[in-house]
Design a protein around this motif. Structure first.
Motif, PDB file in Angstrom:
ATOM      1  N   ALA A  98       0.853  -1.191   0.000  1.00 51.69           N
ATOM      2  CA  ALA A  98       0.000   0.000   0.000  1.00 51.69           C
ATOM      3  C   ALA A  98       0.890   1.242   0.000  1.00 51.69           C
ATOM      4  N   TYR A  99       0.356   2.342  -0.515  1.00 51.79           N
ATOM      5  CA  TYR A  99       1.136   3.573  -0.559  1.00 51.79           C
ATOM      6  C   TYR A  99       1.582   3.993   0.839  1.00 51.79           C
ATOM      7  N   ALA A 100       0.709   3.717   1.835  1.00 49.59           N
ATOM      8  CA  ALA A 100       1.038   4.097   3.216  1.00 49.59           C
ATOM      9  C   ALA A 100       2.318   3.404   3.696  1.00 49.59           C
ATOM     10  N   VAL A 101       2.580   2.209   3.193  1.00 47.69           N
ATOM     11  CA  VAL A 101       3.794   1.486   3.589  1.00 47.69           C
ATOM     12  C   VAL A 101       5.022   2.235   3.065  1.00 47.69           C
ATOM     13  N   VAL A 102       4.933   2.684   1.824  1.00 48.74           N
ATOM     14  CA  VAL A 102       6.048   3.435   1.227  1.00 48.74           C
ATOM     15  C   VAL A 102       6.245   4.758   1.976  1.00 48.74           C
ATOM     16  N   ARG A 103       5.132   5.388   2.310  1.00 50.69           N
ATOM     17  CA  ARG A 103       5.200   6.711   2.945  1.00 50.69           C
ATOM     18  C   ARG A 103       5.647   6.627   4.405  1.00 50.69           C
ATOM     19  N   ASP A 104       5.118   5.658   5.153  1.00 53.00           N
ATOM     20  CA  ASP A 104       5.356   5.635   6.606  1.00 53.00           C
ATOM     21  C   ASP A 104       6.455   4.661   7.027  1.00 53.00           C
ATOM     22  N   GLN A 105       6.529   3.489   6.364  1.00 55.49           N
ATOM     23  CA  GLN A 105       7.454   2.466   6.859  1.00 55.49           C
ATOM     24  C   GLN A 105       8.811   2.468   6.153  1.00 55.49           C
ATOM     25  N   LEU A 106       8.806   2.753   4.866  1.00 60.37           N
ATOM     26  CA  LEU A 106      10.077   2.740   4.142  1.00 60.37           C
ATOM     27  C   LEU A 106      11.098   3.720   4.742  1.00 60.37           C
TER      28      LEU A 106
END
Lengths: 422, 342
Positions: free
Chosen positions: A62-70
């Motif tokens: 999900a985009y949120a993974v790229v934004r928050d976790q990466l």
């Protein structure tokens, strides 16, 4: 014997717990707005057939993974080998310099040079990757609703006020809940602010306090949310810097005008189909410009990779002119590759509305203001967007007065600048 | 089976199963005896507690100290070694306020808004949760038709992931959600529940009660079932009214379970995060922004993260939790002592 057993056990545990890529493995962290994940998988499958020694693993997240976790993974020196990201500049110290690794650095400079600065540390000539798509914020109108209401769609030089007036008339006539919706994102309201004369960049390269241009548009915007011209669902029903898209309301025919960006075209084409007619409108005008915000997603190599040579081979393949062209045509994205743009594209869709919309966005890139063009390559742009969305969201929810929100935006940004130590 | 018959010889299945246990015990017997000689009886207690203390130390104490160390550092770097020591600056920033009752006068206004929201949430949710769980437990303790079915029904939401809970209720409460659909069917105007500050707050309270009450009901139900029936029978024979029996028999005997529930509900309420994050994202504005979300956003989700400030806020939250728990335990002990004196 015991030593051998211990070693084997340690190896087994190591293999089971390790997340690092093995030799020949290239892990790509990828998010999708539309069908581009499937296109990328197909392209990478072909790459692996051509290069049997390299195993490319495409992790769709999900985009949120790229934004928050990466970013957290990167800070810890971990992460994938390649990632598709939108936060290009702020994380640029984590990108791998591909210049000594790619087959022909001059090819990269020629075809992707215009956006190279968006994704490399200031002052370097690093090749970090390339833009998988160029995006531009802009509007979409539900033509069927406008036609049914008997109201003409505002023309190319129409202002935000013109659009608000026309959309209100359509919404009243067609009994839809809201006349307009803008995605809940600081990036989305930054473009219209620039059209009203805003300049977020100070002379020293650091963020400048909010100027009259920004304040004028933001005041107008909050007023629209309060009086129901702008959808409350998207801006009020969330808090902080939470991202909320307004696409569902537009797709469901609930709003005559939707302000988002070119990356929504494939989704609109798929989800709306023949339910109603829609058109891209470009960005409404303010007194200073009629600009959208350029940007996009880039594919970057991560410097913590164990396989930089294999990573460079994958990147070289994906940056090839024929591959970049195929990716753009099949995913309905505006390409960044100069050669592809010059030779023209044949977008693979039977949807005439989608093709027309893409043409309008290509045309709209010519009206982008210089300030808007600089924003994607500016280190502080995401910091400004985050402060804008949080505080404007609070003002729109009636939690604080606009003056307080403006003061808070400035102090929030100043605190971030101080925290960063830059 | 043969071995179970007196006078018979040979190994039964039970005996065979015990062989490896006996073998293991035989193996550790000698070293343990040696250790007891060396360390003494009290040393053996420490030895047996060590694995648990080790796990507690590594997974609870060590992270606590690391967190505390982070709270004394500045910058946006992730690794402690890359961060600069700033002493109590992060705490001072959190407490930089002209009027603590008005978050807008504070440097970190969102922190104080989150504190106020969490305070209200705890007061309302904990009270309602205990009342609702207790009433449900009392009802489920009665002779009901299909009692097991009803017990399962009330427990079912506990099995759901908080994200699923948040999404289910979002689909119910959003503008084009199930609730508005039903209201429209009855001739009412749809309402945007999650855009309204008060309704959004009420929704977070209600949803968290719905999601977790089954667990607390179960604890209270276990307590109710442990109360001897003959006490109620004796009270009934003495002509005691049901309300008096409830206050004089049920409540005092349920007090230990109730204390456990109060402590657990309180801790869970202060830590509320996941279902609210999915349901409202902290909005409208900051009306459902609770402390854990503030800490998460400051430390992990914000553009240019500030782990030091997030760590300082989490330390303060931990201190409040410890104080509240100790207060409750103290109150419970003093009431126990009073009860014993009577």
């Amino acid at each position: 014997m015991r030593k051998t057993r211990t070693l084997l056990a340690a190896l087994a545990v190591g293999l089971l717990t390790s997340t690092a890529a093995l030799a020949g493995d290239v892990r790509v962290m990828w998010y999708s707005d539309g069908v581009e994940g499937e296109v990328m998988k197909d392209l990478l499958d072909r790459f692996m057939k051509e290069n049997p020694g390299i195993n490319v693993i495409l992790d769709n997240v999900a985009y949120a993974v790229v934004r928050d976790q990466l970013p957290v993974q990167l800070e810890a020196g971990e992460g994938p080998d390649i990632a598709r990201v939108t936060g290009l500049k702020a994380l640029s110290n984590h990108w791998l310099d591909l210049r000594p690794l790619v087959a022909d650095a001059a090819y990269w400079d020629t075809n992707f040079g215009e956006q190279a600065d968006w994704m490399r540390p200031d002052g370097s000539n690093q090749i970090s990757g390339f833009m998988t798509q160029i995006t531009l914020t802009g509007g979409f109108a539900n033509k069927t609703l406008f036609d049914q209401a008997g109201i003409a769609i505002p023309g190319p030089n129409a202002t935000w006020d013109d659009w608000a007036k026309a959309s209100k008339e359509v919404a009243a006539s067609q009994q839809v809940p809201f006349p307009m919706v803008i995605d809940r994102s600081g990036h989305r309201i930054a473009g219209p602010s620039i059209s009203y004369g805003a300049n977020f960049m100070g002379a020293d390269g650091k963020p400048a306090p909010l100027d009259e241009g920004a304040k004028t548009f933001l005041t107008k915007f909050v007023g629209w949310v309060e009086d129901g011209t702008m959808s409350k669902d998207v801006w009020v029903s969330a808090g902080g810097s939470t991202y909320r898209a307004g696409i569902e309301d537009f797709v469901n025919g609930q709003v005559p005008f939707y302000y988002s960006g070119s990356w929504q075209v494939p989704q609109l084409s798929t989800k709306i189909g023949t339910n109603f007619d829609w058109v891209a409108t470009g960005s409404p005008c303010g007194p200073a410009a009629c600009t959208g915000m350029p940007g996009g997603a880039g594919l970057v190599a991560i410097k913590y990779t164990k396989n930089p040579k294999d990573v460079a081979k994958v990147m070289d393949y994906l940056a090839r002119e024929d591959i970049a062209k195929e990716f753009a045509e099949r995913s309905l994205f505006l390409p960044a590759h100069k050669g592809v743009i010059e030779k023209g594209l044949d977008f693979k869709t039977d949807d005439a509305q989608a093709k027309a919309a893409l043409d309008i966005f290509v045309k709209a890139t010519t009206t982008s203001s210089d300030i808007a063009k600089k924003m994607p390559g500016w280190f502080w742009s995401d910091t400004v967007y985050a402060a804008l969305v949080s505080r404007v969201g609070q003002a729109a929810a009636g939690e604080m007065k606009l003056d307080e929100a403006f003061a808070r935006i400035d102090t929030d940004i100043a605190a971030k600048v101080k925290d960063s130590g830059r | 089976m043969k071995a179970d018959v007196p006078g018979k010889t040979g190994l039964g299945i039970g005996e065979v199963a015990l062989v490896p246990v006996r073998l293991a015990m035989g193996l550790i017997d000698a070293p343990l005896r040696w250790l007891q000689r060396v360390a003494g009886i009290s040393g053996m207690a420490a030895f047996f507690l060590m694995p648990n203390m080790l796990i507690f130390g590594i997974f609870i104490l060590l992270p606590f100290f690391i967190n505390f160390a982070y709270s004394m550092t500045g910058s946006t770097a992730l690794f402690l070694s890359d961060r600069t020591f700033v002493g109590s600056e992060q705490y001072a920033r959190l407490f930089d306020c002209r009027n603590y009752l008005d978050p807008n006068t504070c440097a970190e206004d969102t922190f104080w808004t989150a504190v106020a929201n969490t305070g209200w949430f705890v007061i309302i949710q904990v009270t309602l949760m205990i009342v609702v769980s207790l009433v449900t437990a009392l009802i489920l303790n009665r002779e009901l038709a299909a009692r097991s079915f009803w017990r399962a029904v009330f427990f079912f939401p506990v099995l759901l992931s908080p994200v699923v809970v948040g999404l289910i209720w979002k689909w119910i409460l959003q503008r084009q959600g199930l609730l508005n659909f039903s209201l429209y069917g009855f001739g009412f105007e749809p309402y945007t529940w999650l855009n309204d500050r008060n309704w959004a707050f009420a929704a977070t309270v209600g949803v968290s009660i719905w999601a977790h009450m089954g667990f607390y009901t179960l604890i209270l139900l276990a307590g109710l079932q442990a109360i001897p029936k003959d006490l109620y029978e004796a009270a009934e024979m003495d002509g005691t009214r049901p309300a008096r029996a409830f206050w004089r028999i049920t409540m005092p005997l349920l007090a230990p379970n109730l204390l456990v529930v109060v402590v657990l509900v309180l801790i869970k309420a202060v830590q509320i995060f996941d279902e609210v994050y999915v349901l409202t994202g902290g909005g409208p504005g900051t009306s459902t922004l609770y402390l854990t979300q503030y800490i998460y956003e400051t430390g992990f989700a914000a553009q240019l993260r500030n782990p030091g400030l997030a760590a300082a806020a989490s330390i303060l939250m931990g201190v409040v939790l410890v104080v509240l728990t100790l207060l409750q335990l103290g109150l419970s002990r003093s009431s126990e002592k009073k009860g014993a004196r009577k």
